[in-house]
Design a protein around this motif. Structure first.
Motif, PDB file in Angstrom:
ATOM      1  N   LEU A  25       0.847  -1.235  -0.086  1.00 59.69           N
ATOM      2  CA  LEU A  25       0.056   0.151   0.057  1.00 59.69           C
ATOM      3  C   LEU A  25       0.818   1.169  -0.180  1.00 59.69           C
ATOM      4  O   LEU A  25       0.593   2.184  -0.661  1.00 59.69           O
ATOM      5  CB  LEU A  25      -0.956   0.052   1.360  1.00 59.69           C
ATOM      6  CG  LEU A  25      -1.778   1.157   1.586  1.00 59.69           C
ATOM      7  CD1 LEU A  25      -2.781   1.350  -0.068  1.00 59.69           C
ATOM      8  CD2 LEU A  25      -2.638   1.290   2.560  1.00 59.69           C
ATOM      9  N   PHE A  26       1.963   1.361   0.543  1.00 60.69           N
ATOM     10  CA  PHE A  26       2.687   2.448   0.808  1.00 60.69           C
ATOM     11  C   PHE A  26       3.233   2.884  -0.403  1.00 60.69           C
ATOM     12  O   PHE A  26       3.448   4.390  -0.537  1.00 60.69           O
ATOM     13  CB  PHE A  26       3.793   2.356   1.930  1.00 60.69           C
ATOM     14  CG  PHE A  26       4.817   3.489   1.952  1.00 60.69           C
ATOM     15  CD1 PHE A  26       4.466   4.662   2.604  1.00 60.69           C
ATOM     16  CD2 PHE A  26       6.046   3.424   1.817  1.00 60.69           C
ATOM     17  CE1 PHE A  26       5.271   5.670   2.684  1.00 60.69           C
ATOM     18  CE2 PHE A  26       7.000   4.380   1.776  1.00 60.69           C
ATOM     19  CZ  PHE A  26       6.569   5.566   2.217  1.00 60.69           C
ATOM     20  N   ILE A  27       3.847   2.104  -1.211  1.00 57.09           N
ATOM     21  CA  ILE A  27       4.629   2.244  -2.285  1.00 57.09           C
ATOM     22  C   ILE A  27       3.648   3.200  -3.553  1.00 57.09           C
ATOM     23  O   ILE A  27       3.991   4.142  -3.741  1.00 57.09           O
ATOM     24  CB  ILE A  27       5.227   1.117  -2.907  1.00 57.09           C
ATOM     25  CG1 ILE A  27       6.592   0.681  -2.031  1.00 57.09           C
ATOM     26  CG2 ILE A  27       5.868   1.593  -4.153  1.00 57.09           C
ATOM     27  CD1 ILE A  27       7.255  -0.628  -2.469  1.00 57.09           C
ATOM     28  N   PRO A  28       2.601   2.466  -3.860  1.00 66.68           N
ATOM     29  CA  PRO A  28       1.690   3.171  -4.566  1.00 66.68           C
ATOM     30  C   PRO A  28       1.099   4.486  -3.958  1.00 66.68           C
ATOM     31  O   PRO A  28       1.067   5.415  -4.828  1.00 66.68           O
ATOM     32  CB  PRO A  28       0.597   2.250  -4.871  1.00 66.68           C
ATOM     33  CG  PRO A  28       0.589   1.259  -3.773  1.00 66.68           C
ATOM     34  CD  PRO A  28       2.151   1.281  -3.391  1.00 66.68           C
TER      35      PRO A  28
ATOM     36  N   ALA B 234       1.378  10.315  -4.112  1.00 63.63           N
ATOM     37  CA  ALA B 234       1.431  11.720  -3.557  1.00 63.63           C
ATOM     38  C   ALA B 234       2.457  12.414  -4.144  1.00 63.63           C
ATOM     39  O   ALA B 234       2.147  13.691  -4.563  1.00 63.63           O
ATOM     40  CB  ALA B 234       1.740  11.430  -1.940  1.00 63.63           C
ATOM     41  N   VAL B 235       3.471  11.906  -4.726  1.00 68.71           N
ATOM     42  CA  VAL B 235       4.463  12.834  -5.349  1.00 68.71           C
ATOM     43  C   VAL B 235       4.116  13.147  -6.587  1.00 68.71           C
ATOM     44  O   VAL B 235       4.415  14.276  -7.091  1.00 68.71           O
ATOM     45  CB  VAL B 235       5.736  11.711  -5.439  1.00 68.71           C
ATOM     46  CG1 VAL B 235       6.892  12.593  -6.549  1.00 68.71           C
ATOM     47  CG2 VAL B 235       6.461  11.415  -4.176  1.00 68.71           C
ATOM     48  N   LEU B 236       3.253  12.321  -7.421  1.00 74.07           N
ATOM     49  CA  LEU B 236       2.936  12.837  -8.724  1.00 74.07           C
ATOM     50  C   LEU B 236       1.852  13.933  -8.350  1.00 74.07           C
ATOM     51  O   LEU B 236       1.909  15.214  -9.412  1.00 74.07           O
ATOM     52  CB  LEU B 236       1.966  11.836  -9.625  1.00 74.07           C
ATOM     53  CG  LEU B 236       2.847  10.533  -9.876  1.00 74.07           C
ATOM     54  CD1 LEU B 236       2.230   9.373 -10.445  1.00 74.07           C
ATOM     55  CD2 LEU B 236       4.099  10.820 -10.852  1.00 74.07           C
TER      56      LEU B 236
ATOM     57  N   VAL C 238       2.216  18.114  -9.956  1.00 74.08           N
ATOM     58  CA  VAL C 238       1.113  18.629 -10.630  1.00 74.08           C
ATOM     59  C   VAL C 238       0.888  20.129 -10.009  1.00 74.08           C
ATOM     60  O   VAL C 238       0.568  21.066 -10.394  1.00 74.08           O
ATOM     61  CB  VAL C 238      -0.219  17.803 -11.002  1.00 74.08           C
ATOM     62  CG1 VAL C 238      -1.108  18.651 -11.768  1.00 74.08           C
ATOM     63  CG2 VAL C 238       0.247  16.725 -11.855  1.00 74.08           C
ATOM     64  N   VAL C 239       0.433  19.992  -8.722  1.00 76.09           N
ATOM     65  CA  VAL C 239       0.020  21.221  -7.915  1.00 76.09           C
ATOM     66  C   VAL C 239       1.365  22.319  -7.953  1.00 76.09           C
ATOM     67  O   VAL C 239       0.990  23.449  -8.207  1.00 76.09           O
ATOM     68  CB  VAL C 239      -0.218  20.804  -6.418  1.00 76.09           C
ATOM     69  CG1 VAL C 239      -0.452  22.077  -5.682  1.00 76.09           C
ATOM     70  CG2 VAL C 239      -1.526  19.981  -6.632  1.00 76.09           C
ATOM     71  N   GLY C 240       2.529  21.824  -7.651  1.00 73.27           N
ATOM     72  CA  GLY C 240       3.721  22.465  -7.801  1.00 73.27           C
ATOM     73  C   GLY C 240       3.902  23.202  -9.169  1.00 73.27           C
ATOM     74  O   GLY C 240       4.055  24.381  -9.167  1.00 73.27           O
TER      75      GLY C 240
ATOM     76  N   VAL D  94      -3.570  20.084   2.282  1.00 75.62           N
ATOM     77  CA  VAL D  94      -2.058  19.965   2.376  1.00 75.62           C
ATOM     78  C   VAL D  94      -1.906  20.511   0.952  1.00 75.62           C
ATOM     79  O   VAL D  94      -0.683  21.661   0.777  1.00 75.62           O
ATOM     80  CB  VAL D  94      -1.678  18.570   2.307  1.00 75.62           C
ATOM     81  CG1 VAL D  94      -0.161  18.286   2.009  1.00 75.62           C
ATOM     82  CG2 VAL D  94      -1.934  17.994   3.651  1.00 75.62           C
ATOM     83  N   PHE D  95      -2.403  20.200  -0.216  1.00 78.40           N
ATOM     84  CA  PHE D  95      -1.963  20.675  -1.657  1.00 78.40           C
ATOM     85  C   PHE D  95      -2.247  22.023  -1.697  1.00 78.40           C
ATOM     86  O   PHE D  95      -1.532  22.660  -2.417  1.00 78.40           O
ATOM     87  CB  PHE D  95      -2.488  19.674  -2.627  1.00 78.40           C
ATOM     88  CG  PHE D  95      -2.064  18.437  -2.588  1.00 78.40           C
ATOM     89  CD1 PHE D  95      -0.651  18.076  -2.758  1.00 78.40           C
ATOM     90  CD2 PHE D  95      -2.661  17.368  -2.573  1.00 78.40           C
ATOM     91  CE1 PHE D  95      -0.187  17.063  -2.749  1.00 78.40           C
ATOM     92  CE2 PHE D  95      -2.051  16.123  -2.455  1.00 78.40           C
ATOM     93  CZ  PHE D  95      -0.780  15.860  -2.598  1.00 78.40           C
TER      94      PHE D  95
END
Length: 568
Positions: free
Chosen positions: A6-9, A14-16, A20-22, A60-61
């Motif tokens: 679960l953690f890896i996906p 979250a990084v993706l 996009v938000v950044g 958060v985003f």
């Protein structure tokens, strides 16, 4: 242990999304497009999270974008030495503030309660998928996620500085390497610069390759969040069940609350208790027992509330005390020679178990199974005193009751809906990623095995009573269970653990009758400790289930028990 499945996906997703938000924040802060257009685009992206109930990630985003835009606007204002702001901008700011206020109004009240489960405050120092992983490493990760809005903002600013900066190339490169979550943002900005979409490109050949790379990288960044988001689905809104009026569930709980304290101690020492003690207890609780029977005659349904409070507010001990009281009453009736009344009381315990679980969640199902177990054990202990006619009658009652057992899948579906409503987006996110929610899967397996064990005991009791009636009438045991059909049982009882008939092995003077049990392995009639939930499952394990020859002792006990005449 960390649940890497679960953690890896989740971490990649979250990084993706952070990337996009950044990029949108950089576009708003440095782009030539009007700031309101950029803000509207960013708001539309975050609005998807609001629709699925993912309020915490949206917050958060949103903070990440606000911090990045504020820094970049300040930087641009300092360089230009003036800030351009008009009355039109003020009106547009009012629109943005109104949209944010509408979002905040949509957020459930419990999200604002300090320290509440799923609150923003709790989310600031923890993250539900991180908590699901467990292990000491997850605590470090949770601390990092507690500052993730700031961390995401800094990584975005570092990527912008490394991509657009003109000085200190080595320092910019080291900064990107030290903050790996900024790599995608940095790569996208550099490709955009080389393609000519930002600034100008050195040559047409490099510009074509950069544009191709930019398209591929954009798809890599944008497609996974879109795919997962489309699979996650909207926040579920359960339709409230229409409760009967009067609700037998409420009547039963009211009756259970009137049972005298100490009922378990008395029911646990029935053989040692005197007739006077049993009679005194029954008379003291006569009003409660009569009220309970009125509740059993009424339609019943559990009033499920899709909140955390439902589990803590559910009263699971009171119905069990009522079942113990039924057991005491049945024991008194049996001592007084009224076996028909005792059997009817035990059947009432079976109905009680169904009434307190109908329409409920897995926790109510388990409570109801425990109550039914009390009734099954009570009938099992008195079966050696019944004559053939009484056995036949109970077989019919038990078979009818077995056919009316609620479908486990209905409980499982309500539990899934309850978990999604209470736990929110995190559970649906795991399902969208193809990862099963561990706690829900464990609860389903536990409850399913418990339901199968109860059904197996019920069918063992049905078959035991049919075998006793057959032997009393014919003076022998059948060679196989099929001989009981249709005179003694409507159909051969099936083992819920195998889907095949219960295991029946006739010995010289006795027989073995058992279910395969939760391990679904035929152990040849060997039972291990019952609390291990392994080995073959008996209604009443013989003295030595490993040796069928030792069953002769039980046959001798049965043969010395004279059948009781049918009454009423």
């Amino acid at each position: 242990m960390v649940n890497w499945e679960l953690f890896i996906p989740v971490a990649v997703l979250a990084v993706l999304i952070h990337t996009v938000v950044g990029l949108l924040a950089i576009w708003i802060g440095l782009g030539r497009t009007h700031w309101f257009v950029g803000t509207a685009v960013l708001g539309g992206l975050l609005g998807a999270g609001v629709l699925v109930g993912a309020y915490e990630p949206v917050a958060v985003f949103f903070l990440q974008a606000v911090i990045v835009v504020a820094v970049l606007w300040t930087y641009r204002a300092v360089r230009r030495r003036h800030v351009r702001f008009s009355l039109g901008d003020l009106l547009l700011v009012a629109v943005i503030v109104s949209a944010v206020a509408a979002f905040l109004a949509r957020v459930p009240v419990e999200k604002w309660l300090p320290g509440g489960e799923g609150s923003f405050l709790a989310f600031a120092v923890d993250w539900y998928p991180v908590r699901m992983m467990g292990g000491p490493g997850s605590q470090v990760i949770a601390v990092l996620y507690g500052c993730r809005a700031v961390a995401f903002s800094l990584s975005t600013l570092i990527a912008a500085w490394a991509a657009f900066g003109k000085r200190w190339p080595i320092a910019r490169g080291l900064a990107v390497l030290l903050v790996p979550i900024s790599l995608l943002t940095f790569a996208w900005l550099r490709l955009a610069c080389r393609s000519g979409w930002i600034g100008s490109a050195a040559s047409s050949q490099r510009r074509g390759a950069a544009r191709a790379g930019l398209v591929v990288l954009s798809l890599v960044i944008a497609v996974p969040p879109l795919a997962v988001g489309s699979r996650q689905g909207l926040q579920p809104s359960p339709v409230p069940a229409l409760l009967p009026s009067p609700n037998g569930y409420d009547t039963i709980l009211a009756a259970a609350g009137r049972i005298s304290p100490g009922v378990y101690r008395l029911s646990d020492q029935l053989d040692a208790a005197s007739d006077a003690e049993l009679r005194r207890f029954v008379e003291q609780n006569r009003a409660a027992l009569d009220l309970a029977r009125r509740g059993l005659a009424q339609p019943s349904q559990v009033p499920v509330t899709y909140t955390f409070a439902h589990g803590s507010a559910t009263n699971l001990t009171a119905p069990r005390d009522l079942a113990w009281a039924f057991l005491v009453e049945a024991q008194l009736a049996a001592r007084e020679g009224d076996l028909n009344k005792a059997a009817a009381i035990h059947c009432g315990s079976l109905r009680l178990g169904q009434s307190i679980s109908r329409g409920g969640l897995l926790i109510e199902l388990l409570a109801g199974l425990g109550v039914q177990r009390i009734g099954i054990d009570g009938m099992g202990q008195m079966r050696a005193k019944l004559d053939a006619s009484q056995c036949r009658h109970l077989v019919f009652e038990i078979h009818s009751f077995d056919r009316c057992q609620p479908d486990f899948n209905e409980f499982s579906e309500r539990e899934r809906l309850w978990v999604e409503c209470v736990m929110g987006w995190a559970v649906r996110l795991g399902r969208a990623l193809g990862v099963e929610f561990r706690e829900l899967a464990t609860a389903n397996r536990t409850a399913a095995d418990a339901a199968d064990r109860l059904r197996a005991r019920l069918r063992l009791l049905e078959c035991e009573l049919a075998l006793r009636a057959y032997r009393l009438e014919k003076g022998r045991l059948p060679e196989r269970l099929g001989e009981l059909v249709p005179d003694y049982v409507p159909e051969v009882p099936l083992d819920p653990f195998s889907g095949r008939p219960l295991v029946y092995r006739k010995t010289k003077d006795e027989y073995l009758l058992y279910s395969l049990g939760a391990d679904r392995i035929d152990g040849g009639g060997v039972q291990v400790e019952p609390w291990q939930f392994e080995g073959d499952l008996f209604l009443d394990p013989p003295a030595s289930s490993a040796n069928p020859a030792d069953l002769n002792q039980q046959e001798e006990r049965w043969s010395t028990t004279a059948p009781t005449a049918v009454g009423g």
